[in-house]
Design a protein around this motif. Structure first.
Motif, PDB file in Angstrom:
ATOM      1  N   VAL A  16       0.836  -1.205   0.000  1.00 17.48           N
ATOM      2  CA  VAL A  16       0.000   0.000   0.000  1.00 17.48           C
ATOM      3  C   VAL A  16       0.865   1.248   0.000  1.00 17.48           C
ATOM      4  O   VAL A  16       0.591   2.215  -0.734  1.00 17.48           O
ATOM      5  N   ARG A  17       1.912   1.234   0.789  1.00 23.50           N
ATOM      6  CA  ARG A  17       2.773   2.421   0.879  1.00 23.50           C
ATOM      7  C   ARG A  17       3.539   2.648  -0.424  1.00 23.50           C
ATOM      8  O   ARG A  17       3.744   3.794  -0.838  1.00 23.50           O
ATOM      9  N   PHE A  59       2.504   1.955  -3.436  1.00 24.55           N
ATOM     10  CA  PHE A  59       1.584   2.570  -4.396  1.00 24.55           C
ATOM     11  C   PHE A  59       1.346   4.035  -4.043  1.00 24.55           C
ATOM     12  O   PHE A  59       1.229   4.878  -4.940  1.00 24.55           O
ATOM     13  N   ASP A  60       1.276   4.359  -2.767  1.00 27.82           N
ATOM     14  CA  ASP A  60       1.031   5.739  -2.352  1.00 27.82           C
ATOM     15  C   ASP A  60       2.219   6.644  -2.657  1.00 27.82           C
ATOM     16  O   ASP A  60       2.046   7.852  -2.864  1.00 27.82           O
ATOM     17  N   CYS A  61       3.423   6.075  -2.712  1.00 25.94           N
ATOM     18  CA  CYS A  61       4.638   6.881  -2.895  1.00 25.94           C
ATOM     19  C   CYS A  61       5.177   6.842  -4.322  1.00 25.94           C
ATOM     20  O   CYS A  61       6.235   7.443  -4.585  1.00 25.94           O
ATOM     21  N   ARG A 115      -4.099  12.219  -4.501  1.00 24.22           N
ATOM     22  CA  ARG A 115      -3.289  11.037  -4.192  1.00 24.22           C
ATOM     23  C   ARG A 115      -4.034  10.102  -3.247  1.00 24.22           C
ATOM     24  O   ARG A 115      -4.009   8.879  -3.417  1.00 24.22           O
ATOM     25  N   ALA A 116      -4.724  10.669  -2.242  1.00 26.84           N
ATOM     26  CA  ALA A 116      -5.472   9.835  -1.298  1.00 26.84           C
ATOM     27  C   ALA A 116      -6.641   9.132  -1.987  1.00 26.84           C
ATOM     28  O   ALA A 116      -6.926   7.960  -1.702  1.00 26.84           O
ATOM     29  N   SER A 149      -6.850   8.249  -5.160  1.00 29.54           N
ATOM     30  CA  SER A 149      -6.333   7.170  -6.005  1.00 29.54           C
ATOM     31  C   SER A 149      -5.928   5.960  -5.179  1.00 29.54           C
ATOM     32  O   SER A 149      -6.113   4.806  -5.603  1.00 29.54           O
ATOM     33  N   LEU A 150      -5.398   6.165  -3.982  1.00 30.12           N
ATOM     34  CA  LEU A 150      -5.051   5.048  -3.102  1.00 30.12           C
ATOM     35  C   LEU A 150      -6.303   4.303  -2.647  1.00 30.12           C
ATOM     36  O   LEU A 150      -6.322   3.059  -2.614  1.00 30.12           O
ATOM     37  N   GLU A 183      -7.567   2.162  -5.446  1.00 33.49           N
ATOM     38  CA  GLU A 183      -6.716   1.016  -5.743  1.00 33.49           C
ATOM     39  C   GLU A 183      -6.956  -0.137  -4.766  1.00 33.49           C
ATOM     40  O   GLU A 183      -6.813  -1.310  -5.139  1.00 33.49           O
ATOM     41  N   LEU A 198      -7.675   4.602   4.646  1.00 27.31           N
ATOM     42  CA  LEU A 198      -6.669   4.769   3.595  1.00 27.31           C
ATOM     43  C   LEU A 198      -6.393   6.242   3.304  1.00 27.31           C
ATOM     44  O   LEU A 198      -5.232   6.647   3.145  1.00 27.31           O
ATOM     45  N   SER A 203      -2.888   8.380   3.727  1.00 28.72           N
ATOM     46  CA  SER A 203      -2.239   9.096   2.628  1.00 28.72           C
ATOM     47  C   SER A 203      -2.102  10.588   2.919  1.00 28.72           C
ATOM     48  O   SER A 203      -1.078  11.201   2.600  1.00 28.72           O
TER      49      SER A 203
END
Length: 330
Positions: free
Chosen positions: A196-197, A199-201, A304-305, A307-308, A311, A320, A324
């Motif tokens: 998860v991290r 993908f977030d970064c 960004r949050a 999209s996370l 996903e 989530l 983010s």
């Protein structure tokens, strides 16, 4: 101490009155809750003699007026002096020994009103003369139980810290949420959390590019303005290439301050205009915030949050997004 009842008790035996008097004495024994006063309340009850017999027991209560005066609280506020309510017992209780005595029945009802006045005085008026300060130092057992890492904290503390945008706390909340949803151990939840991290970064460099560019331009322009204003060679070059203004006599360019006074003729307009532009942009940004609109930074973080959360739809969207949003853009 015992809290006075908020409704009239069933005063059909000597035990009921005995309990009321014991509660009254407990209230009066806690002197630090009341101001020292020798005056009895105008609604205080005369407890000098209260003797009565029951079929199976004998209860005797006696009190000295002088001792009661030293132990009773000060007179209660006038607004708390309620009239003794008219109370009629059920027909089944009229034949009981206590209700058969009008004097004892009246004093029992007055006692209940007196205790209610004390309760209201404590609750609403806070008539405490002195409050004893108790210094509590932690014990060895309490020190041993202190949490030294986020993984050892309880859920309530983690949720509270996550609402304050603590990244470590939001990470731990997400790990425990993964454990709850996927029914896995903490070690396996850490592996899922790393995915998860990642993908977030993955777009962090792109998101941080405008800010890095702004830092480079602002610092470079600020430092470069000094030689553009005070260095004689750079000022001559810039004047020849872009300004073509008249060059003063050599005696007027002997010091760096004289060079600055010459170059300021063309440096002042762009520097003043850029400063005014930044001031207007700052004001516009504050007005956007007043309208509840999101500036550029908040817009990027929310995108960004979102999209996370899209996903990983199997997990809670709020958890989530909170994770983010608490992470930095760099």
């Amino acid at each position: 101490f015992a809290r006075p009842s908020t409704s009239f008790p069933m005063l059909h035996s000597s035990k009921c009155v005995g309990r009321l008097l014991m509660q009254r004495n407990q209230l009066l024994n806690h002197k630090h809750y009341f101001n020292n006063s020798a005056a009895l309340s105008s609604r205080a009850v005369d407890f000098s003699v209260l003797n009565f017999n029951n079929s199976s027991e004998r209860v005797k209560f006696s009190a000295n007026h002088e001792e009661a005066a030293n132990s009773c609280p000060p007179a209660l506020p006038e607004k708390l002096h309620h009239a003794v309510p008219k109370y009629t017992p059920p027909p089944s209780l009229v034949t009981k020994p206590l209700w058969a005595n009008p004097r004892l029945r009246k004093r029992a009802i007055e006692l209940e009103v007196f205790m209610k006045n004390i309760q209201n005085s404590i609750r609403h008026k806070r008539c405490f003369s002195t409050t004893k300060e108790i210094s509590v130092t932690p014990t060895l057992e309490k020190a041993d139980s202190m949490s030294l890492s986020y993984s050892s904290m309880d859920n309530s503390s983690l949720v509270t810290l996550s609402k304050l945008d603590d990244y470590s706390a939001t990470s731990e909340v997400l790990k425990r949420h993964v454990m709850s949803i996927d029914r896995v151990s903490y070690t396996e939840a850490n592996d899922i959390f790393r995915n998860v991290r990642e993908f977030d970064c993955k777009n962090k460099s792109f998101h941080a590019l405008p800010y890095r560019l702004g830092i480079f331009v602002s610092v470079g322009a600020g430092l470069g303005s000094f030689p553009m204003c005070f260095d004689i060679d750079i000022v001559h070059w810039f004047n020849t290439a872009y300004v073509t203004a008249d060059v003063p006599e050599q005696k007027d360019l002997e010091t760096w301050l004289e060079v600055g006074s010459w170059s300021w003729n063309w440096m002042e307009p762009p520097l003043g205009q850029v400063s005014f532009l930044l001031l207007c942009l700052t004001y516009a940004r504050s007005q956007l915030q007043n309208l509840g609109k999101k500036p550029f930074t908040a817009y990027l973080r929310n995108k960004r949050a979102e999209s996370l959360a899209e996903e990983f739809p199997m997990y809670d969207r709020d958890v989530l997004m909170q994770f983010s949003l608490s992470d930095s853009l760099s």
